[in-house]
Design a protein around this motif. Structure first.
Motif, PDB file in Angstrom:
ATOM      1  N   THR A  48       0.819  -1.217   0.000  1.00  0.00           N
ATOM      2  CA  THR A  48       0.000   0.000   0.000  1.00  0.00           C
ATOM      3  C   THR A  48       0.849   1.261   0.000  1.00  0.00           C
ATOM      4  N   GLY A  49       2.055   1.166   0.537  1.00  0.00           N
ATOM      5  CA  GLY A  49       2.884   2.354   0.729  1.00  0.00           C
ATOM      6  C   GLY A  49       2.579   3.082   2.019  1.00  0.00           C
ATOM      7  N   TRP A  50       1.676   2.526   2.854  1.00  0.00           N
ATOM      8  CA  TRP A  50       1.342   3.157   4.125  1.00  0.00           C
ATOM      9  C   TRP A  50       2.411   2.850   5.169  1.00  0.00           C
ATOM     10  N   ASN A  51       2.551   3.753   6.107  1.00  0.00           N
ATOM     11  CA  ASN A  51       3.420   3.547   7.263  1.00  0.00           C
ATOM     12  C   ASN A  51       2.598   3.667   8.538  1.00  0.00           C
ATOM     13  N   THR A  52       2.913   2.843   9.510  1.00  0.00           N
ATOM     14  CA  THR A  52       2.225   2.882  10.794  1.00  0.00           C
ATOM     15  C   THR A  52       2.844   3.968  11.654  1.00  0.00           C
ATOM     16  N   VAL A  53       2.025   4.917  12.120  1.00  0.00           N
ATOM     17  CA  VAL A  53       2.552   6.069  12.858  1.00  0.00           C
ATOM     18  C   VAL A  53       2.039   6.145  14.293  1.00  0.00           C
ATOM     19  N   LEU A  54       1.088   5.268  14.668  1.00  0.00           N
ATOM     20  CA  LEU A  54       0.527   5.344  16.020  1.00  0.00           C
ATOM     21  C   LEU A  54      -0.031   3.996  16.438  1.00  0.00           C
ATOM     22  N   LEU A  55       0.250   3.592  17.676  1.00  0.00           N
ATOM     23  CA  LEU A  55      -0.536   2.537  18.322  1.00  0.00           C
ATOM     24  C   LEU A  55      -1.746   3.248  18.912  1.00  0.00           C
ATOM     25  N   ASP A  56      -2.893   3.154  18.255  1.00  0.00           N
ATOM     26  CA  ASP A  56      -4.074   3.816  18.798  1.00  0.00           C
ATOM     27  C   ASP A  56      -4.541   3.081  20.060  1.00  0.00           C
ATOM     28  N   HIS A  57      -4.741   1.759  19.946  1.00  0.00           N
ATOM     29  CA  HIS A  57      -5.086   0.995  21.148  1.00  0.00           C
ATOM     30  C   HIS A  57      -5.084  -0.500  20.874  1.00  0.00           C
ATOM     31  N   ARG A 114      -8.808 -15.228  32.389  1.00  0.00           N
ATOM     32  CA  ARG A 114     -10.049 -14.452  32.468  1.00  0.00           C
ATOM     33  C   ARG A 114      -9.967 -13.220  31.579  1.00  0.00           C
ATOM     34  N   GLN A 115      -9.226 -13.317  30.503  1.00  0.00           N
ATOM     35  CA  GLN A 115      -9.064 -12.205  29.560  1.00  0.00           C
ATOM     36  C   GLN A 115      -8.730 -12.754  28.188  1.00  0.00           C
ATOM     37  N   LYS A 116      -8.949 -11.913  27.189  1.00  0.00           N
ATOM     38  CA  LYS A 116      -8.609 -12.299  25.822  1.00  0.00           C
ATOM     39  C   LYS A 116      -8.413 -11.038  24.990  1.00  0.00           C
ATOM     40  N   PHE A 117      -7.217 -10.883  24.416  1.00  0.00           N
ATOM     41  CA  PHE A 117      -6.981  -9.775  23.496  1.00  0.00           C
ATOM     42  C   PHE A 117      -7.614 -10.125  22.156  1.00  0.00           C
ATOM     43  N   THR A 118      -8.439  -9.234  21.648  1.00  0.00           N
ATOM     44  CA  THR A 118      -9.231  -9.526  20.452  1.00  0.00           C
ATOM     45  C   THR A 118      -8.889  -8.653  19.249  1.00  0.00           C
ATOM     46  N   GLY A 119      -8.074  -7.623  19.427  1.00  0.00           N
ATOM     47  CA  GLY A 119      -7.753  -6.776  18.288  1.00  0.00           C
ATOM     48  C   GLY A 119      -6.797  -5.663  18.649  1.00  0.00           C
ATOM     49  N   PHE A 120      -6.353  -4.924  17.630  1.00  0.00           N
ATOM     50  CA  PHE A 120      -5.571  -3.719  17.860  1.00  0.00           C
ATOM     51  C   PHE A 120      -5.849  -2.720  16.752  1.00  0.00           C
ATOM     52  N   CYS A 121      -5.602  -1.447  17.065  1.00  0.00           N
ATOM     53  CA  CYS A 121      -5.877  -0.348  16.140  1.00  0.00           C
ATOM     54  C   CYS A 121      -4.602   0.455  15.933  1.00  0.00           C
ATOM     55  N   TRP A 122      -4.266   0.705  14.657  1.00  0.00           N
ATOM     56  CA  TRP A 122      -3.050   1.438  14.316  1.00  0.00           C
ATOM     57  C   TRP A 122      -3.398   2.635  13.448  1.00  0.00           C
ATOM     58  N   GLY A 123      -2.764   3.763  13.722  1.00  0.00           N
ATOM     59  CA  GLY A 123      -2.900   4.935  12.868  1.00  0.00           C
ATOM     60  C   GLY A 123      -1.901   4.868  11.741  1.00  0.00           C
ATOM     61  N   ILE A 124      -2.316   5.291  10.545  1.00  0.00           N
ATOM     62  CA  ILE A 124      -1.406   5.284   9.403  1.00  0.00           C
ATOM     63  C   ILE A 124      -1.269   6.690   8.829  1.00  0.00           C
ATOM     64  N   GLU A 181       3.615  -6.458   6.486  1.00  0.00           N
ATOM     65  CA  GLU A 181       4.608  -5.694   5.725  1.00  0.00           C
ATOM     66  C   GLU A 181       3.949  -5.000   4.541  1.00  0.00           C
ATOM     67  N   ALA A 182       3.118  -5.734   3.791  1.00  0.00           N
ATOM     68  CA  ALA A 182       2.494  -5.172   2.599  1.00  0.00           C
ATOM     69  C   ALA A 182       1.427  -4.135   2.939  1.00  0.00           C
ATOM     70  N   LEU A 183       0.669  -4.364   4.026  1.00  0.00           N
ATOM     71  CA  LEU A 183      -0.446  -3.480   4.337  1.00  0.00           C
ATOM     72  C   LEU A 183      -0.039  -2.269   5.165  1.00  0.00           C
ATOM     73  N   LEU A 184       0.752  -2.483   6.209  1.00  0.00           N
ATOM     74  CA  LEU A 184       1.039  -1.407   7.162  1.00  0.00           C
ATOM     75  C   LEU A 184       2.500  -0.979   7.197  1.00  0.00           C
ATOM     76  N   GLY A 185       3.335  -1.566   6.341  1.00  0.00           N
ATOM     77  CA  GLY A 185       4.720  -1.131   6.270  1.00  0.00           C
ATOM     78  C   GLY A 185       5.603  -1.629   7.396  1.00  0.00           C
ATOM     79  N   TRP A 186       5.182  -2.678   8.116  1.00  0.00           N
ATOM     80  CA  TRP A 186       6.034  -3.229   9.166  1.00  0.00           C
ATOM     81  C   TRP A 186       7.247  -3.896   8.510  1.00  0.00           C
ATOM     82  N   LYS A 187       8.420  -3.718   9.104  1.00  0.00           N
ATOM     83  CA  LYS A 187       9.659  -4.202   8.505  1.00  0.00           C
ATOM     84  C   LYS A 187      10.106  -5.517   9.148  1.00  0.00           C
ATOM     85  N   PRO A 188      10.167  -6.601   8.370  1.00  0.00           N
ATOM     86  CA  PRO A 188      10.608  -7.881   8.939  1.00  0.00           C
ATOM     87  C   PRO A 188      12.076  -7.846   9.334  1.00  0.00           C
TER      88      PRO A 188
END
Length: 396
Positions: free
Chosen positions: A65-74, A166-176, A271-278
């Motif tokens: 996409t050419g997008w870069n991740t710029v924020l851990l929103d939550h 007694r917990q389960k992480f179900t998702g995360f949100c990133w700003g691009i 890597e392809a969607l959010l620009g994370w570098k392996p």
């Protein structure tokens, strides 16, 4: 070969060689990943170079996409007891409670991230106790070793099922970066990702939910450091603080332990969607860099393993039966804190009656290790890790 690699890592841990020298000898490029990640995988030593540890990178699922991740929103986590969980994070990690309506709470992780906590989680029923195999004749005759091997008293078989978390992480949100809602939606649809809009006009927040290769809820937003977490955090927990607050400040996302069915597919996707570098593909995991936000260790099955998707081989050496894909999960999250002093941090955990399991990433004793951390446990059973890693020391 494995002895040479072991010696290299031992020399690195003792400070006898630099990280750059280590990676040059191993024949890989210098990357922004700490070498401790190698020790956490299952493809070191005698397993290195075997077919099940094939390190060929995964193929991109679509054009970048050419997008870069710029924020851990939550992060988003569901818990059985919301108020106890947020009171714990507020006291131990000094996270501010931005809002809490008794059902959903939003916490600020320093001034750079967030945690969305949803109450009312009902853990699945614990697994049924495993039946112990019948003891061989030697056990019946009073041979304790045989009884242990058969799973009787003193063995590892049988016993009650492990209590569920007694917990389960179900998702995360990133700003691009490069945000334009219509363009982002079109690019997601072009890649077959079926985006679902989730907007908050009051706070000028726009986002889309998609599913990653393992079905995990990935939210992509217009969040940046400048337009999120504005104003004072005024929420409160519905219970008293579990202990006195520390003076720690959460300063860095050291790593997310991200367990998936096919780690190569997930690495290539992010890597392809959010620009994370392996980083370096270890054969069972890859530690990726999330821009200037932190790291994620993506670990799981290797699709190039001849027995990928099957259970362990039996005594006859034949592959086990085909298994259902492992569910995507966040096993633990490690946060860098400041100030860091290895003994003082442990003393603060001990003083509050919290467990403090040392973790140097498979390295040496914690006082002389470059990577220093402790695991502890939240009221709802999440494995929280705190470490000495900051933005300034990442990859050293």
């Amino acid at each position: 070969m494995s002895d040479m690699v072991s010696k290299l890592f031992n020399d690195f841990d003792r400070g006898l060689i630099s990280r750059r020298h280590l990676l040059q000898v191993l024949g890989v490029a210098a990357v922004t990943r700490p070498a401790m990640a190698f020790a956490q995988g299952s493809c070191g030593g005698a397993n290195a170079g075997t077919p099940r540890c094939n390190t060929t990178p995964g193929k991109a699922p679509f054009a970048p996409t050419g997008w870069n991740t710029v924020l851990l929103d939550h992060f988003t986590v569901q818990v059985a007891d919301l108020d106890k969980e947020i009171a714990y994070y507020e006291a131990l990690m000094n996270w501010k409670i931005r809002s809490n309506d008794g059902k959903v709470a939003m916490l600020d992780i320093g001034d750079w991230g967030g945690l969305k906590v949803i109450g009312g989680y009902a853990p699945p029923a614990p697994p049924a106790p495993a039946a112990a195999p019948a003891a061989p004749p030697a056990a019946a005759a009073g041979d304790p070793a045989a009884a242990a091997r058969a799973g009787g008293a003193g063995g590892r078989g049988g016993g009650a099922g492990r209590a569920p978390a007694r917990q389960k992480f179900t998702g995360f949100c990133w700003g691009i970066d490069k945000w334009n809602a219509k363009t982002v939606e079109a690019e997601l649809k072009k890649r077959g990702l079926n985006p679902v809009a989730d907007n908050d006009p009051k706070n000028n927040f726009e986002s889309f939910h998609v599913k990653d290769p393992g079905g995990f809820d990935l939210q992509i937003s217009n969040g940046t450091a400048k337009n999120r977490r504005q104003g004072a955090a005024t929420g409160k927990a519905g219970v008293a603080a579990p202990f006195a607050a520390t003076n720690w400040k959460t300063v860095w996302l050291d790593h997310i332990s991200f367990q998936v069915a096919d780690y190569k597919a997930s690495v290539a996707f992010y890597e392809a969607l959010l620009g994370w570098k392996p980083g370096v593909d270890e054969g069972s995991q890859n530690e990726v860099s999330i821009g200037d936000i932190g790291e994620a260790i993506i670990r799981g099955g290797n699709p190039l393993d001849p027995n990928f998707g099957r259970g362990r081989a039996g005594a006859d050496g034949k592959p086990g039966p085909i298994q259902p894909p492992a569910a995507t999960s966040i096993g633990h999250i490690s946060f860098g804190i400041s100030p860091w002093d290895v003994d003082a941090v442990k003393a603060e955990l001990d003083k509050r009656g919290l467990n403090a399991r040392a973790d140097t990433g498979g390295s040496t004793e914690i006082h002389v290790a470059k990577y220093q951390s402790y695991h502890t446990t939240t009221p709802n059973g999440f494995d929280l890790q705190i470490s000495n890693i900051t933005k300034a020391t990442r990859g050293t």
